[in-house]
Design a protein around this motif. Sequence first.
Motif, PDB file in Angstrom:
ATOM      1  N   ALA A 285      -4.374  -0.486   0.636  1.00 25.73           N
ATOM      2  CA  ALA A 285      -2.937  -0.211   0.793  1.00 25.73           C
ATOM      3  C   ALA A 285      -2.158  -1.413   0.270  1.00 25.73           C
ATOM      4  O   ALA A 285      -1.606  -2.191   1.042  1.00 25.73           O
TER       5      ALA A 285
ATOM      6  N   ASP B 217       0.651  -1.976  -0.946  1.00 28.51           N
ATOM      7  CA  ASP B 217       2.071  -2.120  -0.595  1.00 28.51           C
ATOM      8  C   ASP B 217       2.260  -2.645   0.823  1.00 28.51           C
ATOM      9  O   ASP B 217       3.392  -2.831   1.270  1.00 28.51           O
ATOM     10  N   PHE B 218       1.161  -2.865   1.540  1.00 26.70           N
ATOM     11  CA  PHE B 218       1.197  -3.407   2.889  1.00 26.70           C
ATOM     12  C   PHE B 218       0.484  -4.762   2.884  1.00 26.70           C
ATOM     13  O   PHE B 218      -0.373  -5.022   2.039  1.00 26.70           O
TER      14      PHE B 218
ATOM     15  N   GLY C 268       8.669  -5.960   7.319  1.00 25.53           N
ATOM     16  CA  GLY C 268       7.837  -4.839   7.740  1.00 25.53           C
ATOM     17  C   GLY C 268       6.740  -4.505   6.752  1.00 25.53           C
ATOM     18  O   GLY C 268       6.491  -5.223   5.786  1.00 25.53           O
ATOM     19  N   ARG C 269       6.034  -3.393   7.045  1.00 27.70           N
ATOM     20  CA  ARG C 269       4.834  -3.006   6.305  1.00 27.70           C
ATOM     21  C   ARG C 269       3.796  -4.120   6.421  1.00 27.70           C
ATOM     22  O   ARG C 269       3.084  -4.446   5.471  1.00 27.70           O
TER      23      ARG C 269
ATOM     24  N   TRP D  71       0.562  -5.548   8.726  1.00 26.11           N
ATOM     25  CA  TRP D  71      -0.477  -5.384   9.736  1.00 26.11           C
ATOM     26  C   TRP D  71      -0.788  -6.733  10.375  1.00 26.11           C
ATOM     27  O   TRP D  71      -0.863  -7.751   9.671  1.00 26.11           O
TER      28      TRP D  71
ATOM     29  N   LEU E 142       0.630  -2.238  13.246  1.00 27.26           N
ATOM     30  CA  LEU E 142       1.435  -2.159  12.030  1.00 27.26           C
ATOM     31  C   LEU E 142       2.909  -2.265  12.382  1.00 27.26           C
ATOM     32  O   LEU E 142       3.408  -1.507  13.222  1.00 27.26           O
TER      33      LEU E 142
ATOM     34  N   LEU F  48       6.680  -1.721  11.174  1.00 27.76           N
ATOM     35  CA  LEU F  48       7.595  -1.039  10.253  1.00 27.76           C
ATOM     36  C   LEU F  48       9.012  -1.422  10.650  1.00 27.76           C
ATOM     37  O   LEU F  48       9.354  -1.354  11.836  1.00 27.76           O
TER      38      LEU F  48
ATOM     39  N   PRO G  31      12.090   2.198   9.538  1.00 27.05           N
ATOM     40  CA  PRO G  31      11.374   3.264   8.836  1.00 27.05           C
ATOM     41  C   PRO G  31      12.239   4.509   8.713  1.00 27.05           C
ATOM     42  O   PRO G  31      13.042   4.824   9.595  1.00 27.05           O
TER      43      PRO G  31
ATOM     44  N   ALA H 250      -1.393   4.461   5.371  1.00 23.36           N
ATOM     45  CA  ALA H 250      -0.450   4.362   4.253  1.00 23.36           C
ATOM     46  C   ALA H 250      -0.236   5.736   3.619  1.00 23.36           C
ATOM     47  O   ALA H 250       0.898   6.137   3.313  1.00 23.36           O
TER      48      ALA H 250
ATOM     49  N   THR I 117       3.313   8.142   3.839  1.00 24.29           N
ATOM     50  CA  THR I 117       3.962   8.672   2.635  1.00 24.29           C
ATOM     51  C   THR I 117       4.202  10.166   2.769  1.00 24.29           C
ATOM     52  O   THR I 117       5.281  10.680   2.438  1.00 24.29           O
TER      53      THR I 117
END
Length: 257
Positions: free
Chosen positions: A13, A15-16, A41-42, A44, A72, A74, A77, A183, A187
């Motif tokens: 993932a 983007d995280f 955010g995003r 872990w 996680l 966010l 969101p 992830a 989406t």
Amino acid sequence: MTSGTNQRPAPGAPDFRVEEHVTLGSTNTACFDRARAGDTGRLWVRAEEQTEGRGRRGRDWSSPGGNLFASLLLVAPEPANRIGELPLVAAVALAEAVDKALGTLQLVQLKWPNDLLVEGAKLSGILLEAEALADGRQAVVIGFGVNCVSHPELSLYQATDLRSLGFQVSAERLFEFLAASLAEKLTVWAQPGGFDDIRRGWLKRAAHLGNRITVRTAQEELSGIFADLDARGHLVLKQDDGRLRTLYAGDVFLPGV
């Protein structure tokens, strides 16, 4: 595993990000600390061991080494008006991650809203918490605890762990599958009508669907048939008088438990 605040792209993932620790009080608490400090955010946060883990409704969560503890973060969101669906999104993502990590097919069932069960015993806990930040944005944290090598003796439920079930998978390996799975599910969830797909995936694994259950809420205890999930993931209970009751939160038990 690194210690401190070193961050790297999350496995599967990109983007995280993931921040890893040997020991933390609580990965959920650490996520909120990062949010208050300005993290976008995003992110872990994972630990080999927790000293102050917690479960739903303020219950303690046993957190010995070898099991998976990850949360996680966010921030703001979207869609914000559907954050209440995230516990089910998380449950479906974790269930699929377990199957992929173990090479199994629907090993786990889901007990509303987000407990994973194997042969009726609890394998994991998922805790979603939210907080308004000073700038008005909302921080949402989804915490996961999975029994990989050991399990606690619980007063409310029977528990189990993957090693006791005959599976060998490390917490780190399971996390790789979880990061990628969540992830993907986030989406899907964010798309118009995306929760419909999540809901169908949840119902395929639903424990006790069509059976008589008892639901204990903060205010009352109700019994009836687990009839369905509504379009937002709330439990629909068919009561003895035939009326349908929609429940937004509560603990599910089989009769006599």
